[in-house]
Design a protein around this motif. Structure first.
Motif, PDB file in Angstrom:
ATOM      1  N   ARG A 172       0.788  -1.245   0.000  1.00  0.00           N
ATOM      2  CA  ARG A 172       0.000   0.000   0.000  1.00  0.00           C
ATOM      3  C   ARG A 172       0.810   1.280   0.000  1.00  0.00           C
ATOM      4  O   ARG A 172       0.248   2.360  -0.162  1.00  0.00           O
ATOM      5  N   GLY A 173       2.109   1.182   0.269  1.00  0.00           N
ATOM      6  CA  GLY A 173       2.956   2.374   0.223  1.00  0.00           C
ATOM      7  C   GLY A 173       3.057   3.141   1.531  1.00  0.00           C
ATOM      8  O   GLY A 173       3.712   4.180   1.585  1.00  0.00           O
ATOM      9  N   PHE A 174       2.430   2.654   2.582  1.00  0.00           N
ATOM     10  CA  PHE A 174       2.511   3.317   3.892  1.00  0.00           C
ATOM     11  C   PHE A 174       2.341   2.271   4.994  1.00  0.00           C
ATOM     12  O   PHE A 174       1.825   1.187   4.750  1.00  0.00           O
ATOM     13  N   THR A 176       3.128   1.298  17.713  1.00  0.00           N
ATOM     14  CA  THR A 176       3.212   2.741  17.560  1.00  0.00           C
ATOM     15  C   THR A 176       3.804   3.036  16.197  1.00  0.00           C
ATOM     16  O   THR A 176       4.823   2.456  15.822  1.00  0.00           O
ATOM     17  N   VAL A 177       3.165   3.926  15.456  1.00  0.00           N
ATOM     18  CA  VAL A 177       3.689   4.312  14.147  1.00  0.00           C
ATOM     19  C   VAL A 177       4.021   5.799  14.195  1.00  0.00           C
ATOM     20  O   VAL A 177       3.288   6.594  14.759  1.00  0.00           O
ATOM     21  N   TRP A 206       8.480   5.281  10.665  1.00  0.00           N
ATOM     22  CA  TRP A 206       8.973   4.200  11.513  1.00  0.00           C
ATOM     23  C   TRP A 206       7.818   3.552  12.270  1.00  0.00           C
ATOM     24  O   TRP A 206       6.753   4.127  12.429  1.00  0.00           O
ATOM     25  N   VAL A 207       8.071   2.340  12.716  1.00  0.00           N
ATOM     26  CA  VAL A 207       7.097   1.573  13.497  1.00  0.00           C
ATOM     27  C   VAL A 207       7.815   0.992  14.707  1.00  0.00           C
ATOM     28  O   VAL A 207       8.955   0.553  14.608  1.00  0.00           O
ATOM     29  N   GLU A 208       7.130   0.993  15.841  1.00  0.00           N
ATOM     30  CA  GLU A 208       7.685   0.392  17.055  1.00  0.00           C
ATOM     31  C   GLU A 208       6.673  -0.619  17.587  1.00  0.00           C
ATOM     32  O   GLU A 208       5.501  -0.313  17.733  1.00  0.00           O
ATOM     33  N   PHE A 249      11.584  -0.292  13.555  1.00  0.00           N
ATOM     34  CA  PHE A 249      12.110  -0.403  12.200  1.00  0.00           C
ATOM     35  C   PHE A 249      11.487   0.643  11.304  1.00  0.00           C
ATOM     36  O   PHE A 249      10.563   1.353  11.694  1.00  0.00           O
ATOM     37  N   GLY A 250      12.006   0.740  10.091  1.00  0.00           N
ATOM     38  CA  GLY A 250      11.582   1.758   9.145  1.00  0.00           C
ATOM     39  C   GLY A 250      12.678   2.801   9.047  1.00  0.00           C
ATOM     40  O   GLY A 250      13.726   2.685   9.676  1.00  0.00           O
TER      41      GLY A 250
END
Length: 109
Positions: free
Chosen positions: A56-58, A85-86, A90-92, A106-107
């Motif tokens: 989806r690109g996000f 959490t975004v 990045w994502v946690e 990551f991200g």
């Protein structure tokens, strides 16, 4: 044959001490098993999150958006949902009930 209350109390006390020692001995093993499960779950959620982003690109805004990527939504060993959490690129992911909070971030940071 009649058993005195004193003997029963001693047997109960000994059983409690035994159960406490047994729990103390196995608690580290149980925590290690839980940590391994958490690590595995975080890896699976990360893979699904990255696939979602590729599709989806996000990044998904929450874990509920990842349901199509799982046969069953992973939960921590205590049955609670992982904390997702975004941020801006990045994502946690984390699990807070283990002795040491396990985090995977990551991200692009």
């Amino acid at each position: 044959m009649q058993i005195s209350i004193k003997k029963i109390s001693i047997y109960i006390l000994l059983m409690l001490v035994f159960l406490y020692l047994l729990f103390f001995y196995f608690s580290d093993s149980i925590n290690e098993i839980a940590k391994a499960g958490i690590k595995s779950d975080l890896k699976i959620i990360k893979k699904a999150t990255l696939q979602f982003k590729k599709d989806r690109g996000f990044f998904p805004k929450n874990l509920a958006q990842l349901k199509p990527y799982f046969t069953a939504m992973p939960s921590d060993p205590w049955g609670d949902a992982y904390i997702y959490t975004v941020g801006d690129g990045w994502v946690e992911l984390k699990c807070c009930k283990s002795k040491k909070i396990q985090v995977d971030r990551f991200g692009s940071e």
